[in-house]
Design a protein around this motif. Structure first.
Motif, PDB file in Angstrom:
ATOM      1  N   ASP A   1     -10.981 -46.948 -39.404  1.00 15.27           N
ATOM      2  CA  ASP A   1      -9.866 -47.061 -40.326  1.00 15.27           C
ATOM      3  C   ASP A   1      -9.686 -48.531 -40.683  1.00 15.27           C
ATOM      4  O   ASP A   1     -10.457 -49.385 -40.258  1.00 15.27           O
ATOM      5  N   ASP A   2      -8.642 -48.857 -41.449  1.00 13.88           N
ATOM      6  CA  ASP A   2      -8.445 -50.238 -41.895  1.00 13.88           C
ATOM      7  C   ASP A   2      -8.196 -51.199 -40.737  1.00 13.88           C
ATOM      8  O   ASP A   2      -8.465 -52.385 -40.838  1.00 13.88           O
ATOM      9  N   SER A   3      -7.707 -50.688 -39.584  1.00  7.21           N
ATOM     10  CA  SER A   3      -7.435 -51.574 -38.455  1.00  7.21           C
ATOM     11  C   SER A   3      -8.660 -51.740 -37.569  1.00  7.21           C
ATOM     12  O   SER A   3      -8.604 -52.417 -36.563  1.00  7.21           O
ATOM     13  N   GLY A   4      -9.780 -51.085 -37.942  1.00  8.17           N
ATOM     14  CA  GLY A   4     -10.995 -51.200 -37.161  1.00  8.17           C
ATOM     15  C   GLY A   4     -11.097 -50.161 -36.067  1.00  8.17           C
ATOM     16  O   GLY A   4     -12.034 -50.160 -35.297  1.00  8.17           O
ATOM     17  N   GLY A   5     -10.126 -49.241 -35.993  1.00  2.10           N
ATOM     18  CA  GLY A   5     -10.141 -48.217 -34.952  1.00  2.10           C
ATOM     19  C   GLY A   5     -11.100 -47.086 -35.270  1.00  2.10           C
ATOM     20  O   GLY A   5     -11.548 -46.921 -36.395  1.00  2.10           O
ATOM     21  N   ASP A   6     -11.398 -46.327 -34.265  1.00  2.00           N
ATOM     22  CA  ASP A   6     -12.256 -45.149 -34.376  1.00  2.00           C
ATOM     23  C   ASP A   6     -11.577 -44.140 -35.306  1.00  2.00           C
ATOM     24  O   ASP A   6     -10.372 -43.913 -35.233  1.00  2.00           O
ATOM     25  N   ALA A   7     -12.355 -43.502 -36.178  1.00  2.00           N
ATOM     26  CA  ALA A   7     -11.804 -42.549 -37.140  1.00  2.00           C
ATOM     27  C   ALA A   7     -11.078 -41.417 -36.443  1.00  2.00           C
ATOM     28  O   ALA A   7     -10.096 -40.894 -36.964  1.00  2.00           O
ATOM     29  N   SER A   8     -11.517 -41.011 -35.246  1.00  5.58           N
ATOM     30  CA  SER A   8     -10.859 -39.922 -34.544  1.00  5.58           C
ATOM     31  C   SER A   8      -9.484 -40.331 -34.041  1.00  5.58           C
ATOM     32  O   SER A   8      -8.670 -39.483 -33.699  1.00  5.58           O
ATOM     33  N   GLU A   9      -9.209 -41.626 -33.998  1.00 16.21           N
ATOM     34  CA  GLU A   9      -7.920 -42.123 -33.541  1.00 16.21           C
ATOM     35  C   GLU A   9      -6.958 -42.385 -34.709  1.00 16.21           C
ATOM     36  O   GLU A   9      -5.839 -42.808 -34.496  1.00 16.21           O
ATOM     37  N   MET A  10      -7.405 -42.133 -35.936  1.00 15.78           N
ATOM     38  CA  MET A  10      -6.554 -42.373 -37.093  1.00 15.78           C
ATOM     39  C   MET A  10      -5.316 -41.493 -37.035  1.00 15.78           C
ATOM     40  O   MET A  10      -5.356 -40.382 -36.530  1.00 15.78           O
ATOM     41  N   ASP A  11      -4.245 -41.981 -37.558  1.00 14.66           N
ATOM     42  CA  ASP A  11      -3.008 -41.221 -37.652  1.00 14.66           C
ATOM     43  C   ASP A  11      -3.186 -40.156 -38.729  1.00 14.66           C
ATOM     44  O   ASP A  11      -3.310 -40.466 -39.905  1.00 14.66           O
ATOM     45  N   GLN A  12      -3.250 -38.898 -38.312  1.00  8.74           N
ATOM     46  CA  GLN A  12      -3.484 -37.800 -39.254  1.00  8.74           C
ATOM     47  C   GLN A  12      -2.389 -37.719 -40.322  1.00  8.74           C
ATOM     48  O   GLN A  12      -2.641 -37.242 -41.417  1.00  8.74           O
ATOM     49  N   ARG A  13      -1.183 -38.219 -40.019  1.00  6.17           N
ATOM     50  CA  ARG A  13      -0.104 -38.180 -41.016  1.00  6.17           C
ATOM     51  C   ARG A  13      -0.405 -39.098 -42.189  1.00  6.17           C
ATOM     52  O   ARG A  13       0.114 -38.906 -43.279  1.00  6.17           O
ATOM     53  N   GLN A  14      -1.247 -40.100 -41.980  1.00  9.07           N
ATOM     54  CA  GLN A  14      -1.576 -41.025 -43.056  1.00  9.07           C
ATOM     55  C   GLN A  14      -2.849 -40.639 -43.783  1.00  9.07           C
ATOM     56  O   GLN A  14      -3.217 -41.275 -44.766  1.00  9.07           O
ATOM     57  N   THR A  15      -3.516 -39.596 -43.318  1.00 14.54           N
ATOM     58  CA  THR A  15      -4.707 -39.103 -44.000  1.00 14.54           C
ATOM     59  C   THR A  15      -4.247 -38.241 -45.164  1.00 14.54           C
ATOM     60  O   THR A  15      -3.381 -37.378 -44.999  1.00 14.54           O
ATOM     61  N   PRO A  16      -4.795 -38.450 -46.341  1.00 17.78           N
ATOM     62  CA  PRO A  16      -4.385 -37.634 -47.487  1.00 17.78           C
ATOM     63  C   PRO A  16      -4.529 -36.139 -47.191  1.00 17.78           C
ATOM     64  O   PRO A  16      -5.509 -35.706 -46.566  1.00 17.78           O
ATOM     65  N   ALA A  17      -3.562 -35.355 -47.635  1.00 20.75           N
ATOM     66  CA  ALA A  17      -3.525 -33.914 -47.357  1.00 20.75           C
ATOM     67  C   ALA A  17      -4.814 -33.218 -47.791  1.00 20.75           C
ATOM     68  O   ALA A  17      -5.303 -32.332 -47.106  1.00 20.75           O
ATOM     69  N   ARG A  18      -5.375 -33.630 -48.919  1.00 21.47           N
ATOM     70  CA  ARG A  18      -6.588 -32.959 -49.399  1.00 21.47           C
ATOM     71  C   ARG A  18      -7.779 -33.214 -48.482  1.00 21.47           C
ATOM     72  O   ARG A  18      -8.749 -32.492 -48.519  1.00 21.47           O
ATOM     73  N   LEU A  19      -7.717 -34.253 -47.638  1.00 27.08           N
ATOM     74  CA  LEU A  19      -8.788 -34.515 -46.669  1.00 27.08           C
ATOM     75  C   LEU A  19      -8.525 -33.843 -45.323  1.00 27.08           C
ATOM     76  O   LEU A  19      -9.451 -33.374 -44.664  1.00 27.08           O
ATOM     77  N   ARG A  20      -7.236 -33.821 -44.921  1.00 20.63           N
ATOM     78  CA  ARG A  20      -6.874 -33.357 -43.573  1.00 20.63           C
ATOM     79  C   ARG A  20      -7.445 -32.004 -43.202  1.00 20.63           C
ATOM     80  O   ARG A  20      -7.891 -31.805 -42.090  1.00 20.63           O
ATOM     81  N   GLY A  21      -7.454 -31.064 -44.125  1.00 23.03           N
ATOM     82  CA  GLY A  21      -7.859 -29.712 -43.793  1.00 23.03           C
ATOM     83  C   GLY A  21      -9.269 -29.338 -44.212  1.00 23.03           C
ATOM     84  O   GLY A  21      -9.638 -28.172 -44.109  1.00 23.03           O
ATOM     85  N   LEU A  22     -10.054 -30.285 -44.674  1.00 17.53           N
ATOM     86  CA  LEU A  22     -11.418 -29.958 -45.083  1.00 17.53           C
ATOM     87  C   LEU A  22     -12.270 -29.620 -43.860  1.00 17.53           C
ATOM     88  O   LEU A  22     -12.450 -30.458 -42.974  1.00 17.53           O
TER      89      LEU A  22
END
Length: 156
Positions: free
Chosen positions: A4-25
């Motif tokens: 993510d933008d902070s350099g963290g692992d994608a699995s640790e991203m805050d799902q609330r900040q992931t766009p809805a159209r991506l979250r459920g794909l």
């Protein structure tokens, strides 16, 4: 690995900040889950001084018996050029034996050793532990259903 933008692992991203159209794909969820599983497996195997390809070779030899390097490549999906290095590593550790094929002396037959069988049993325990950790939020029935559904999607 995706960050993510902070350099963290994608699995640790805050799902609330992931766009809805991506979250459920499903494709995205599968990719993120696969990345997490791969990381857990690699970490677990590293504790046993092993890699995923070691496990694939040992499991194949245990299940199907001795074979040529070409046969092992077909069984495991490891490119022949990469397989040579894997077999060399396993042979150096006493986990496999490489002997000339009596039917074609230009070809080698790879055989699992007793030490390799013991090592495979330890790696099986690592894989079982990782599966439990990965699937912790699911019941036994849900795990079986998920496995069945994934097999069906993959077979399609």
């Amino acid at each position: 690995m995706t960050t993510d933008d902070s350099g963290g692992d994608a699995s640790e991203m805050d799902q609330r900040q992931t766009p809805a159209r991506l979250r459920g794909l499903p494709s995205r969820l599968l990719a993120l889950t696969a990345a997490r599983a791969d990381r857990l497996i690699s970490e677990g195997l590293a504790g046993e001084d092993a890699r995923k390809w070691h496990y694939a070779v040992l499991a194949s030899l245990d299940e199907y018996g001795p074979t040529s390097q070409a046969g092992l490549s077909r069984r495991t999906g490891i490119y022949r050029s990469d397989l040579v290095a894997v077999i060399n590593e396993l042979a150096e550790r006493g986990h496999v034996e490489r002997t000339p094929d009596p039917e074609d002396r230009r070809r080698n037959v790879i055989t699992l050793t007793a030490q390799g069988g013991s090592h495979l049993e330890r790696l099986d325990e690592v894989f079982a532990g990782v599966q439990d950790e990965l699937m912790e939020p699911l019941s036994k029935l849900e795990r079986e259903l998920l496995t069945s559904l994934l097999e069906r999607v993959l077979d399609h």
